[in-house]
Design a protein around this motif. Structure first.
Motif, PDB file in Angstrom:
ATOM      1  N   GLY A 123       0.801  -1.221   0.000  1.00  0.00           N
ATOM      2  CA  GLY A 123       0.000   0.000   0.000  1.00  0.00           C
ATOM      3  C   GLY A 123       0.832   1.269   0.000  1.00  0.00           C
ATOM      4  O   GLY A 123       1.878   1.357  -0.637  1.00  0.00           O
ATOM      5  N   ASP A 124       0.354   2.281   0.757  1.00  0.00           N
ATOM      6  CA  ASP A 124       1.008   3.596   0.766  1.00  0.00           C
ATOM      7  C   ASP A 124       2.437   3.528   1.286  1.00  0.00           C
ATOM      8  O   ASP A 124       3.321   4.239   0.796  1.00  0.00           O
ATOM      9  N   SER A 125       2.670   2.694   2.290  1.00  0.00           N
ATOM     10  CA  SER A 125       4.021   2.583   2.844  1.00  0.00           C
ATOM     11  C   SER A 125       4.999   2.063   1.796  1.00  0.00           C
ATOM     12  O   SER A 125       6.124   2.585   1.660  1.00  0.00           O
ATOM     13  N   HIS A 126       4.581   1.058   1.029  1.00  0.00           N
ATOM     14  CA  HIS A 126       5.434   0.504  -0.019  1.00  0.00           C
ATOM     15  C   HIS A 126       5.678   1.548  -1.105  1.00  0.00           C
ATOM     16  O   HIS A 126       6.821   1.712  -1.579  1.00  0.00           O
ATOM     17  N   ARG A 127       4.638   2.259  -1.523  1.00  0.00           N
ATOM     18  CA  ARG A 127       4.792   3.281  -2.578  1.00  0.00           C
ATOM     19  C   ARG A 127       5.740   4.393  -2.137  1.00  0.00           C
ATOM     20  O   ARG A 127       6.559   4.887  -2.932  1.00  0.00           O
ATOM     21  N   LYS A 128       5.627   4.796  -0.886  1.00  0.00           N
ATOM     22  CA  LYS A 128       6.494   5.864  -0.351  1.00  0.00           C
ATOM     23  C   LYS A 128       7.955   5.439  -0.371  1.00  0.00           C
ATOM     24  O   LYS A 128       8.843   6.205  -0.783  1.00  0.00           O
ATOM     25  N   GLN A 129       8.217   4.216   0.052  1.00  0.00           N
ATOM     26  CA  GLN A 129       9.603   3.707   0.051  1.00  0.00           C
ATOM     27  C   GLN A 129      10.126   3.594  -1.377  1.00  0.00           C
ATOM     28  O   GLN A 129      11.259   3.972  -1.666  1.00  0.00           O
ATOM     29  N   ARG A 130       9.290   3.069  -2.251  1.00  0.00           N
ATOM     30  CA  ARG A 130       9.708   2.847  -3.645  1.00  0.00           C
ATOM     31  C   ARG A 130      10.038   4.186  -4.325  1.00  0.00           C
ATOM     32  O   ARG A 130      11.005   4.286  -5.085  1.00  0.00           O
ATOM     33  N   LYS A 131       9.227   5.194  -4.063  1.00  0.00           N
ATOM     34  CA  LYS A 131       9.433   6.512  -4.657  1.00  0.00           C
ATOM     35  C   LYS A 131      10.805   7.068  -4.295  1.00  0.00           C
ATOM     36  O   LYS A 131      11.507   7.645  -5.132  1.00  0.00           O
ATOM     37  N   MET A 132      11.202   6.897  -3.038  1.00  0.00           N
ATOM     38  CA  MET A 132      12.490   7.432  -2.613  1.00  0.00           C
ATOM     39  C   MET A 132      13.663   6.594  -3.111  1.00  0.00           C
ATOM     40  O   MET A 132      14.758   7.102  -3.337  1.00  0.00           O
ATOM     41  N   LEU A 133      13.449   5.299  -3.314  1.00  0.00           N
ATOM     42  CA  LEU A 133      14.530   4.405  -3.721  1.00  0.00           C
ATOM     43  C   LEU A 133      14.771   4.371  -5.232  1.00  0.00           C
ATOM     44  O   LEU A 133      15.876   4.074  -5.675  1.00  0.00           O
ATOM     45  N   ASN A 134      13.743   4.643  -6.025  1.00  0.00           N
ATOM     46  CA  ASN A 134      13.870   4.513  -7.481  1.00  0.00           C
ATOM     47  C   ASN A 134      15.085   5.245  -8.070  1.00  0.00           C
ATOM     48  O   ASN A 134      15.808   4.676  -8.895  1.00  0.00           O
ATOM     49  N   PRO A 135      15.361   6.508  -7.673  1.00  0.00           N
ATOM     50  CA  PRO A 135      16.492   7.221  -8.296  1.00  0.00           C
ATOM     51  C   PRO A 135      17.841   6.554  -8.080  1.00  0.00           C
ATOM     52  O   PRO A 135      18.736   6.656  -8.925  1.00  0.00           O
ATOM     53  N   ASP A 306       6.418  14.721   5.423  1.00  0.00           N
ATOM     54  CA  ASP A 306       5.482  13.643   5.069  1.00  0.00           C
ATOM     55  C   ASP A 306       6.166  12.504   4.322  1.00  0.00           C
ATOM     56  O   ASP A 306       5.663  11.375   4.323  1.00  0.00           O
ATOM     57  N   ASP A 307       7.268  12.805   3.654  1.00  0.00           N
ATOM     58  CA  ASP A 307       7.951  11.794   2.837  1.00  0.00           C
ATOM     59  C   ASP A 307       9.122  11.121   3.554  1.00  0.00           C
ATOM     60  O   ASP A 307       9.676  10.141   3.050  1.00  0.00           O
ATOM     61  N   LYS A 308       9.534  11.661   4.692  1.00  0.00           N
ATOM     62  CA  LYS A 308      10.689  11.087   5.391  1.00  0.00           C
ATOM     63  C   LYS A 308      10.413   9.657   5.837  1.00  0.00           C
ATOM     64  O   LYS A 308       9.315   9.320   6.266  1.00  0.00           O
ATOM     65  N   LEU A 309      11.439   8.816   5.711  1.00  0.00           N
ATOM     66  CA  LEU A 309      11.335   7.432   6.169  1.00  0.00           C
ATOM     67  C   LEU A 309      11.828   7.349   7.608  1.00  0.00           C
ATOM     68  O   LEU A 309      12.916   7.834   7.922  1.00  0.00           O
ATOM     69  N   PRO A 310      11.042   6.743   8.513  1.00  0.00           N
ATOM     70  CA  PRO A 310      11.471   6.636   9.917  1.00  0.00           C
ATOM     71  C   PRO A 310      12.638   5.672  10.082  1.00  0.00           C
ATOM     72  O   PRO A 310      12.975   4.908   9.172  1.00  0.00           O
ATOM     73  N   GLU A 311      13.222   5.707  11.264  1.00  0.00           N
ATOM     74  CA  GLU A 311      14.422   4.914  11.559  1.00  0.00           C
ATOM     75  C   GLU A 311      14.219   3.424  11.304  1.00  0.00           C
ATOM     76  O   GLU A 311      15.072   2.762  10.714  1.00  0.00           O
ATOM     77  N   GLY A 480       7.077  -7.924 -11.998  1.00  0.00           N
ATOM     78  CA  GLY A 480       6.621  -6.729 -12.695  1.00  0.00           C
ATOM     79  C   GLY A 480       5.751  -5.875 -11.796  1.00  0.00           C
ATOM     80  O   GLY A 480       5.519  -6.190 -10.625  1.00  0.00           O
ATOM     81  N   GLY A 481       5.243  -4.772 -12.357  1.00  0.00           N
ATOM     82  CA  GLY A 481       4.369  -3.895 -11.603  1.00  0.00           C
ATOM     83  C   GLY A 481       5.079  -3.204 -10.457  1.00  0.00           C
ATOM     84  O   GLY A 481       6.299  -3.066 -10.434  1.00  0.00           O
ATOM     85  N   VAL A 482       4.282  -2.797  -9.460  1.00  0.00           N
ATOM     86  CA  VAL A 482       4.828  -2.001  -8.349  1.00  0.00           C
ATOM     87  C   VAL A 482       5.708  -2.827  -7.413  1.00  0.00           C
ATOM     88  O   VAL A 482       6.445  -2.261  -6.604  1.00  0.00           O
ATOM     89  N   ARG A 483       5.650  -4.162  -7.533  1.00  0.00           N
ATOM     90  CA  ARG A 483       6.477  -5.001  -6.667  1.00  0.00           C
ATOM     91  C   ARG A 483       7.569  -5.721  -7.465  1.00  0.00           C
ATOM     92  O   ARG A 483       8.094  -6.751  -7.017  1.00  0.00           O
ATOM     93  N   SER A 484       7.909  -5.180  -8.613  1.00  0.00           N
ATOM     94  CA  SER A 484       9.022  -5.757  -9.371  1.00  0.00           C
ATOM     95  C   SER A 484      10.316  -5.556  -8.596  1.00  0.00           C
ATOM     96  O   SER A 484      10.409  -4.709  -7.695  1.00  0.00           O
ATOM     97  N   CYS A 485      11.330  -6.329  -8.947  1.00  0.00           N
ATOM     98  CA  CYS A 485      12.627  -6.238  -8.260  1.00  0.00           C
ATOM     99  C   CYS A 485      13.276  -4.899  -8.589  1.00  0.00           C
ATOM    100  O   CYS A 485      13.684  -4.661  -9.728  1.00  0.00           O
ATOM    101  N   ILE A 486      13.379  -4.029  -7.589  1.00  0.00           N
ATOM    102  CA  ILE A 486      13.910  -2.689  -7.824  1.00  0.00           C
ATOM    103  C   ILE A 486      15.398  -2.719  -8.155  1.00  0.00           C
ATOM    104  O   ILE A 486      15.930  -1.819  -8.789  1.00  0.00           O
ATOM    105  N   GLY A 487      16.088  -3.806  -7.774  1.00  0.00           N
ATOM    106  CA  GLY A 487      17.534  -3.872  -7.962  1.00  0.00           C
ATOM    107  C   GLY A 487      17.979  -4.707  -9.147  1.00  0.00           C
ATOM    108  O   GLY A 487      19.126  -5.152  -9.182  1.00  0.00           O
ATOM    109  N   PHE A 488      17.099  -4.905 -10.157  1.00  0.00           N
ATOM    110  CA  PHE A 488      17.489  -5.820 -11.229  1.00  0.00           C
ATOM    111  C   PHE A 488      18.640  -5.274 -12.069  1.00  0.00           C
ATOM    112  O   PHE A 488      19.455  -6.044 -12.578  1.00  0.00           O
TER     113      PHE A 488
END
Length: 544
Positions: A123-135, A306-311, A480-488
């Motif tokens: 959900g939202d937690s996964h999308r938030k993490q993915r958004k920051m990690l993609n770059p 709002d976008d910061k990831l907690p510890e 694939g999709g929003v849960r594809s391997c981000i590190g491929f």
């Protein structure tokens, strides 16, 4: 207190088992008209065969004869869909991904062991993490990390060269690929060195990560209770319960999790200190400030509130990187080297290509853009990941009733054609990566054969027109999709750097020991069928 909790757990487990048993045998399902294999067991369905480390391979291969959508049985005759139909996969992974979610119990397992990183959230937690990690997984960033990868791989080259300097010798390739993969994700991902890559230097952290996947199976039996367990008391209290629980393997998983977590805390503290000390301090550190976590921490410091990831999420991310990047890449590299040892003409052709590309560059390090475009190296990597994906399948659970579309109709047991399938809420859906990658209707009659040359010509039109929803090369290997391997892309670069360095200098041939590949959460090799200790001895000699 512990006795009360054990009694409570036993009552919950018994109630769940009774309900599942009655439901499976008494209640009819809309999925009963779909063809599939008979149940192997009154209580385990097809699962014992499907997940058997030896017999599981044939089970996956035999699914072809039932079609692209198959009904199999889970615990107590629970109906499960086993799918490799492209349009159905697109619905599950992309179009209706909000309906088909990871089972909450699977997320809980991951969170309890690794923390709330990408693999343990939705959900939202996964999308938030993915958004920051993609770059930080962009091609631009991979290009800047290539020198780090070469530096680490040259250490691997040196230790293997020492072993074969006086003549051919047997080397456990899996052992060294595992240590190298850990160091690559350590320096490239966390900016931290775990392993000097010298002989006979034990690494407790590496052993902890390696032992995690084989230990996971025990949690399957506790899966129904885990969503409740996660809500009981504080983490310290749950830790106390595990310490006193009568299960040695459960305590082993807890000790592994504690080892990974404590190491992550130390690394994170060290990185924060370096960032606050200024850019020069970062450059002086391992990874030169170009590693994924350094960039993520800087981005997190500058992000809106709002976008910061907690510890706990940052720590979970580090554990996730280590877990996800070590065994998959090291085992994929081991598969390639095993295949090259069996196919000397392919190995010779690859050696010729990487040698020719390296001679014009200092230290023989082929630059990123040239390395990723080497056609035969690329073909070998793609074909191996197509034919032998490290992970065979991925499961999702329908969160609501939904119609599943099909690329082509299937014939039901009643003889009528089905153009779509009604999937009831709560249905477990298995997306078969292996069956999708080896689909004979798309790839031809030789789809089960390893042939790198198939990638040197245009792919069959059936492959490109199928629109398989995977993120990589018309394959489902990296999902694939929003849960594809981000590190491929990170994984691809690792594989190509290691192969370019090693194949240029060494010849790999089979030893006299039988290598058996075992089905698991991640496939792994052993010597013979009786052993369960991961190992892959290969005969290595210097190339003159």
């Amino acid at each position: 207190m512990l006795l009360f909790l054990l009694e409570y757990a036993a009552i919950c487990a018994g109630t769940w088992l009774l309900w599942k048993g009655l439901k499976g045998y008494v209640v009819n399902s809309p999925l009963d008209n779909i063809p599939g294999p008979p149940s192997d067991s009154w209580w385990a369905g097809n699962l014992r065969t499907m997940f058997n480390r030896h017999r599981g391979w044939k089970f996956h291969e035999d699914m072809d004869k039932f079609g692209a959508v198959v009904k199999i049985y889970g615990l107590f005759r629970e109906r499960v869909l086993y799918i490799h139909d492209p349009k159905a996969l697109h619905s599950i992974i992309v179009k209706d991904q909000h309906v088909y979610q990871k089972p909450d119990s699977s997320n809980v397992i991951t969170r309890l062991v690794l923390g709330p990183g990408l693999l343990g959230t939705s959900g939202d937690s996964h999308r938030k993490q993915r958004k920051m990690l993609n770059p930080v997984f962009s091609i631009k960033h991979m290009r800047s990390m290539t020198p780090i990868f070469y530096r680490i791989t040259r250490k691997l080259h040196a230790v293997i060269e020492e072993k074969v300097r006086n003549g051919p010798n047997e080397v456990d390739i899996l052992h060294w690929m595992g240590r190298t993969a850990l160091e690559l994700i350590g320096q490239g991902g966390l900016g931290y060195s775990f392993d000097p890559l010298v002989a006979n230097v034990p690494n407790p952290f590496a052993e902890a990560v390696k032992n995690l996947v084989p230990s996971f199976s025990i949690l399957i039996f506790f899966r129904p209770l885990l969503p409740f367990v996660e809500k009981i008391g504080t983490p310290a209290f749950r830790s106390w319960i595990v310490d006193h629980f009568p299960s040695e393997r459960l305590r082993l998983i807890k000790n592994i999790s504690d080892t990974i977590h404590s190491e992550s805390i130390e690394i994170l503290r060290d990185k924060r200190t370096a960032i606050q000390s200024g850019d020069q301090a970062m450059i002086d550190k391992v990874g030169e400030g170009k590693d994924i976590m350094s960039i993520l921490l800087k981005a997190n410091m500058m992000a809106d509130a709002d976008d910061k990831l907690p510890e706990d999420v940052l720590l979970g991310q580090m554990s996730t990187f280590l877990f996800a990047a070590m065994d998959t890449t090291s085992n994929a590299l081991s598969i390639i080297i095993h295949l090259l040892a069996q196919n000397q003409e392919v190995q010779d052709k690859l050696r010729k290509e990487v040698t020719a590309a390296s001679v014009t560059h200092a230290a023989g390090d082929i630059p990123y853009d040239e390395l990723v475009d080497l056609p035969y190296l690329d073909a070998i990597c793609r074909e191996t990941l197509r034919c032998h994906p490290p992970v065979a399948s991925v499961s999702r659970e329908a969160q609501e009733d939904i119609m599943l579309p099909l690329s082509s109709p299937i014939e039901g047991l009643d003889g009528k054609l089905m153009h779509e399938i009604f999937v009831p809420r709560g249905t477990n859906v298995v997306s078969s990566i292996m069956a999708a990658n080896r689909n004979k209707k798309l790839w031809g009659d030789d789809a089960h054969e390893w042939k790198p040359e198939r990638w040197l010509s245009p792919l069959p039109s059936a492959v490109t027109e199928a629109h398989m929803p995977g993120v990589y090369s018309n394959l489902m290997t990296f999902h694939g999709g929003v849960r594809s391997c981000i590190g491929f892309k990170f994984s691809q670069l690792e594989m190509k750097v290691v192969l370019a360095i090693l194949v240029r200098s060494f010849r790999f041939t089979l030893s006299d020991k039988e290598i058996v590949w075992n089905l698991g959460g991640i496939r792994y090799p052993t010597v013979g069928r009786s052993s369960n200790i991961p190992s892959m001895p290969i005969r290595v000699e210097l190339v003159e």
